[in-house]
Design a protein around this motif. Structure first.
Motif, PDB file in Angstrom:
ATOM      1  N   TRP A 111      23.870  25.182  43.827  1.00  0.00           N
ATOM      2  CA  TRP A 111      24.747  25.696  44.890  1.00  0.00           C
ATOM      3  C   TRP A 111      26.045  26.232  44.292  1.00  0.00           C
ATOM      4  N   THR A 112      26.535  25.584  43.232  1.00  0.00           N
ATOM      5  CA  THR A 112      27.783  26.056  42.625  1.00  0.00           C
ATOM      6  C   THR A 112      27.582  27.402  41.935  1.00  0.00           C
ATOM      7  N   LEU A 113      26.425  27.561  41.279  1.00  0.00           N
ATOM      8  CA  LEU A 113      26.135  28.826  40.610  1.00  0.00           C
ATOM      9  C   LEU A 113      25.919  29.936  41.635  1.00  0.00           C
ATOM     10  N   SER A 114      25.371  29.574  42.800  1.00  0.00           N
ATOM     11  CA  SER A 114      25.203  30.561  43.861  1.00  0.00           C
ATOM     12  C   SER A 114      26.556  31.062  44.348  1.00  0.00           C
ATOM     13  N   VAL A 115      27.478  30.141  44.572  1.00  0.00           N
ATOM     14  CA  VAL A 115      28.828  30.533  44.989  1.00  0.00           C
ATOM     15  C   VAL A 115      29.467  31.424  43.927  1.00  0.00           C
ATOM     16  N   GLU A 116      29.278  31.061  42.662  1.00  0.00           N
ATOM     17  CA  GLU A 116      29.884  31.816  41.568  1.00  0.00           C
ATOM     18  C   GLU A 116      29.314  33.231  41.484  1.00  0.00           C
ATOM     19  N   GLU A 117      27.987  33.347  41.607  1.00  0.00           N
ATOM     20  CA  GLU A 117      27.371  34.671  41.563  1.00  0.00           C
ATOM     21  C   GLU A 117      27.836  35.533  42.726  1.00  0.00           C
ATOM     22  N   GLN A 118      27.991  34.930  43.883  1.00  0.00           N
ATOM     23  CA  GLN A 118      28.472  35.693  45.034  1.00  0.00           C
ATOM     24  C   GLN A 118      29.894  36.184  44.787  1.00  0.00           C
ATOM     25  N   PHE A 119      30.707  35.384  44.094  1.00  0.00           N
ATOM     26  CA  PHE A 119      32.059  35.813  43.728  1.00  0.00           C
ATOM     27  C   PHE A 119      31.999  36.994  42.761  1.00  0.00           C
ATOM     28  N   TYR A 120      31.100  36.900  41.773  1.00  0.00           N
ATOM     29  CA  TYR A 120      30.967  37.995  40.807  1.00  0.00           C
ATOM     30  C   TYR A 120      30.544  39.295  41.485  1.00  0.00           C
ATOM     31  N   PHE A 121      29.777  39.177  42.538  1.00  0.00           N
ATOM     32  CA  PHE A 121      29.336  40.372  43.251  1.00  0.00           C
ATOM     33  C   PHE A 121      30.479  40.984  44.062  1.00  0.00           C
ATOM     34  N   VAL A 122      31.272  40.129  44.704  1.00  0.00           N
ATOM     35  CA  VAL A 122      32.277  40.623  45.646  1.00  0.00           C
ATOM     36  C   VAL A 122      33.558  41.070  44.951  1.00  0.00           C
ATOM     37  N   LEU A 123      33.988  40.355  43.896  1.00  0.00           N
ATOM     38  CA  LEU A 123      35.302  40.630  43.311  1.00  0.00           C
ATOM     39  C   LEU A 123      35.487  42.085  42.881  1.00  0.00           C
ATOM     40  N   PRO A 124      34.593  42.661  42.070  1.00  0.00           N
ATOM     41  CA  PRO A 124      34.840  44.060  41.678  1.00  0.00           C
ATOM     42  C   PRO A 124      34.847  45.012  42.868  1.00  0.00           C
ATOM     43  N   LEU A 125      34.033  44.720  43.880  1.00  0.00           N
ATOM     44  CA  LEU A 125      34.051  45.558  45.078  1.00  0.00           C
ATOM     45  C   LEU A 125      35.388  45.431  45.799  1.00  0.00           C
ATOM     46  N   LEU A 126      35.933  44.216  45.824  1.00  0.00           N
ATOM     47  CA  LEU A 126      37.230  43.997  46.453  1.00  0.00           C
ATOM     48  C   LEU A 126      38.324  44.764  45.713  1.00  0.00           C
ATOM     49  N   LEU A 127      38.248  44.761  44.388  1.00  0.00           N
ATOM     50  CA  LEU A 127      39.230  45.511  43.604  1.00  0.00           C
ATOM     51  C   LEU A 127      39.080  47.006  43.826  1.00  0.00           C
ATOM     52  N   LEU A 128      37.847  47.469  44.022  1.00  0.00           N
ATOM     53  CA  LEU A 128      37.649  48.891  44.302  1.00  0.00           C
ATOM     54  C   LEU A 128      38.309  49.281  45.615  1.00  0.00           C
ATOM     55  N   VAL A 129      38.224  48.402  46.598  1.00  0.00           N
ATOM     56  CA  VAL A 129      38.878  48.666  47.881  1.00  0.00           C
ATOM     57  C   VAL A 129      40.384  48.800  47.677  1.00  0.00           C
ATOM     58  N   ALA A 130      40.932  47.889  46.857  1.00  0.00           N
ATOM     59  CA  ALA A 130      42.374  47.943  46.601  1.00  0.00           C
ATOM     60  C   ALA A 130      42.762  49.228  45.883  1.00  0.00           C
ATOM     61  N   VAL A 131      41.949  49.638  44.923  1.00  0.00           N
ATOM     62  CA  VAL A 131      42.244  50.857  44.173  1.00  0.00           C
ATOM     63  C   VAL A 131      42.173  52.076  45.078  1.00  0.00           C
ATOM     64  N   ALA A 132      41.137  52.105  45.932  1.00  0.00           N
ATOM     65  CA  ALA A 132      40.999  53.244  46.839  1.00  0.00           C
ATOM     66  C   ALA A 132      42.200  53.348  47.774  1.00  0.00           C
ATOM     67  N   ALA A 133      42.725  52.187  48.187  1.00  0.00           N
ATOM     68  CA  ALA A 133      43.863  52.197  49.106  1.00  0.00           C
ATOM     69  C   ALA A 133      45.138  52.665  48.428  1.00  0.00           C
ATOM     70  N   ALA A 134      45.220  52.504  47.098  1.00  0.00           N
ATOM     71  CA  ALA A 134      46.453  52.860  46.382  1.00  0.00           C
ATOM     72  C   ALA A 134      46.239  54.011  45.408  1.00  0.00           C
ATOM     73  N   ARG A 135      45.198  54.796  45.626  1.00  0.00           N
ATOM     74  CA  ARG A 135      44.815  55.826  44.650  1.00  0.00           C
ATOM     75  C   ARG A 135      45.940  56.814  44.358  1.00  0.00           C
ATOM     76  N   ARG A 136      46.729  57.161  45.370  1.00  0.00           N
ATOM     77  CA  ARG A 136      47.732  58.206  45.183  1.00  0.00           C
ATOM     78  C   ARG A 136      49.029  57.695  44.574  1.00  0.00           C
ATOM     79  N   ARG A 137      49.185  56.379  44.482  1.00  0.00           N
ATOM     80  CA  ARG A 137      50.431  55.831  43.933  1.00  0.00           C
ATOM     81  C   ARG A 137      50.093  55.097  42.649  1.00  0.00           C
ATOM     82  N   ARG A 138      50.209  55.800  41.551  1.00  0.00           N
ATOM     83  CA  ARG A 138      49.721  55.305  40.262  1.00  0.00           C
ATOM     84  C   ARG A 138      50.288  53.934  39.919  1.00  0.00           C
TER      85      ARG A 138
END
Length: 693
Positions: A156-183
């Motif tokens: 169960w702990t490894l499942s939670v960890e893998e789900q984090f690995y899946f979501v984190l880079p996508l979450l960072l992409l959302v942040a980057v897209a929101a701030a794309r114009r302000r370097r």
């Protein structure tokens, strides 16, 4: 999938040696965490808070993974999500799939097939990294709470960890897209998004721990903030000053140590309590590799344990669960020491000869393209699922044959079958045709349940579900049977009696809840509230439309909250008396609860079968130790009578789990539907006698 991040907005990070997987302080933390978990699982009474080692791993993972992503962004200006996922797969899957495949084979070879369905399904859930959600569901499924500990539930702990690995880079992409114009705002945007997620997850964790602690323990949403806390530290470019390193590292280890020593199974977790080990881990990580903990991490045994900590975690739990099946006895102290040594040895071997070659060798998956890694990962996962699935198909086929045999005995039961075998009027009662047979087979006993969804729990408004299981055109009497799950195990018997007597028969049951005025035991508030609503609904129904006869029963293991100066047993009896006395003046028949077995009884029966009645019997005093309060309450309420069927469950000394070739229990305390049907003539006599009295 990738996104370009201007390197100018990413501050200078610590040295590669300190940021890599081999940072000495991180290796020491890993060794501490896996050591705490290992000791907790082997000697839970000695280190009751050792489970917080998992939280230490979560924070480390959040810190390292975010550090890697930011370092990649600084170096290349890009986060290559597919490549990141491929690196995680190459790092984690070789060892995990090896352990899961070995465990699947061991289950088939060592474990009685009554556990196959649960164990193999959890193996498949672990392959797919959704084991935490399966355990969360089982934790609130009243009829699954007695599931045996599976050899892969630690995934169960490894499942939670893998789900984090899946979501984190996508979450960072959302942040980057929101701030794309302000370097220069890109990193700030990423940190803000992570911080918002941390706050939301922590708040939800605190809420759910109070509302539904069992789900909170396994939920990815209540654990995300722990990874996020480590991730936020990765955004901090400033290393702790030299004069602070000792204080930070010592304080951090002290906080982790305090949690392992002071926390128990009763500590509400994760919630606020998890903040102690999480904060301690953050302090140690902030102190850095040149802290005293870093010096400890450079000590060879600590460094080695930290290096193989992932594999130790993978191997140790299957050994703990499966060894008793191999030896036929509980774990001894020597067994536990042997498991610890074996887990370390297997961890080193799998790391040295499986994980590292696959991860680093160019001939295997080292440096391969994400598409290639994905293909081989899918093939490896498919292999494990196929092995577990094939075993499930085979046990399903056997279960069908056993179910067909059960059906034949239901339609035409032989003499001396079930309770008839101990009927004093028929004694001695034996049928040579039943020699060596146990019905139902232990492997299908868990599904030998007469309960019906329409008779169980509450509807969307909180009102109790009340079902009609027999409705003659002109009923001789209207009967309502009310109670917890032990009431609903008798549905088959109730229906047969009603048919024989020409009664209308209605049933209402709820998990861990029955008709009493006592306060429910201190479980989650949601469960207490649901129980109160269910009771109020039953009381309103009986007072508004009284039946001709009320049948009540409940398990002695459902505790209530005593008032000041009152014992639990006294509160149990008081609650029954108050509830029954508040009802209209109608006959009440209270059925004494069945004796209880132990969680190990099912495995004992599966291993002994023909000899299970004697080999797996429980001492009468132990089996009847639970007090359901019905006998005492019936003596105090004038219109109540007791039906006690204990003589059909127990002799003077023991209570066997198999009687008249019928398996009495489908788990530690619920009777099988087959056994309940053999009780029909005796339960019927008891009810009629009570009515006459």
């Amino acid at each position: 999938m990738s996104v370009t991040i201007p390197s100018a907005v990413v501050p200078k990070r610590r040295t590669a040696a300190e940021q890599g997987n081999l940072r000495a302080d991180i290796q020491a933390l890993r060794a501490l965490a896996v050591g705490a978990v290992l000791l907790y699982h082997l000697w839970p009474n000695r280190l009751q808070g050792g489970f917080v080692g998992v939280d230490v791993f979560f924070v480390i993972s959040g810190f390292l993974i975010t550090s890697h992503l930011l370092r990649e962004a600084s170096r290349t200006g890009t986060i290559r999500v597919a490549r990141f996922w491929a690196r995680r797969a190459v790092r984690l899957l070789p060892a995990s799939l090896t352990v899961l495949l070995a465990t699947a084979v061991a289950v088939v070879v060592l474990v009685p097939d009554l556990h196959w369905r649960q164990f193999l399904r959890e193996i498949i859930a672990s392959v797919l990294y959704i084991e935490n959600w399966g355990l969360a569901w089982d934790s609130v499924d009243y009829l699954a709470m007695d599931n045996a500990a599976s050899p892969t539930q630690h995934f169960w702990t490894l499942s939670v960890e893998e789900q984090f690995y899946f979501v984190l880079p996508l979450l960072l992409l959302v942040a980057v897209a929101a701030a794309r114009r302000r370097r220069r705002a890109v990193q700030i945007a990423m940190a803000v998004v992570v911080a918002v997620a941390v706050v939301a997850s922590f708040a939800y964790s605190v809420f759910l721990v109070a509302y539904s602690p069992s789900i909170a323990y396994f939920s990815s949403f209540t654990r995300a903030w722990e990874f996020g806390a480590g991730a936020l530290l990765a955004f901090v470019a400033v290393e702790a000053p030299r004069w602070m390193r000792v204080a930070l590292s010592v304080a951090g280890v002290a906080m982790i140590g305090a949690a392992t020593l002071l926390y128990t199974a009763d500590t509400p977790f994760p919630g606020i309590a998890a903040a102690l080990p999480v904060a301690g881990t953050l302090l140690v990580l902030w102190a850095g590799a040149r802290s005293p903990i870093g010096r400890v991490g450079r000590w060879r045994p600590v460094a080695l344990l930290g290096h193989v900590s992932y594999a130790v975690y993978l191997w140790h739990w299957p050994l703990i669960v499966l060894l008793p099946f191999a030896t036929g006895r509980p774990l001894s102290a020597l067994d536990k020491v042997s498991i610890a040594i074996a887990a370390l040895a297997l961890a080193w071997l799998s790391t040295r000869f499986i994980e590292e070659p696959v991860r680093f060798s160019p001939q295997l998956l080292g440096g391969r393209r994400p598409r290639t890694v994905a293909l081989w990962s899918a093939l490896g996962m498919t292999l494990v699922v196929a092995v577990a699935g094939a075993a499930l198909v085979s046990v399903d086929q056997r279960d069908k044959a056993r179910a067909d045999l059960l059906t034949s005995y239901e339609s035409d039961p032989p003499e001396c079958f079930g309770a008839a075998a101990v009927d004093p009027v028929l004694a001695p009662c034996e049928d040579s045709r039943l020699a060596g047979l146990v019905v139902p087979d232990p492997s299908v006993a868990v599904s030998d349940d007469a309960n019906l969804p329409e008779c169980w729990g509450s509807d969307d408004t909180g009102a109790a579900k009340i079902c009609t299981i027999h409705e003659p055109e002109a009923p001789m009497m209207r009967v309502l049977a009310v109670g917890d799950s032990h009431n609903n195990t008798l549905i088959g018997a109730y229906g047969a009696i009603a048919e024989r007597q020409g009664w209308q028969m209605q049933v209402a049951g709820a998990g861990g809840c029955y008709l009493t005025a006592a306060e429910p035991r201190p479980v989650a508030e949601a469960s207490r509230r649901a129980c109160r609503l269910w009771r109020a609904s039953i009381m309103e129904r009986i007072q508004g439309d009284p039946p001709d006869l009320l049948v009540v029963t409940n398990t002695g293991s459902v505790a209530v909250t005593p008032s000041e100066g009152e014992t639990v047993d006294e509160a149990t009896v008081r609650g029954l008396v108050e509830a029954w006395s508040a009802l209209p003046d109608i006959p009440i028949v209270a059925i004494r609860d069945n004796p209880g077995m132990t969680p190990e009884t099912a495995a004992c029966v599966a291993q002994n079968l023909a000899n299970a009645a004697t080999a797996c019997a429980r001492p009468r005093a132990d089996a009847l130790a639970r007090t359901d309060g019905n006998a005492e309450a019936a003596a105090l309420v004038p219109n109540a009578e007791l039906v006690d069927l204990t003589e059909f469950y127990c002799d003077e000394n023991v209570c066997p789990p198999v009687i008249g070739n019928v398996l009495v229990y489908r788990d530690a305390h619920h009777v099988t539907a087959t056994w309940a049907r053999t009780l029909v003539p005796y339960l019927e006599q008891g009810i009629l006698r009570a009515l006459a009295d």
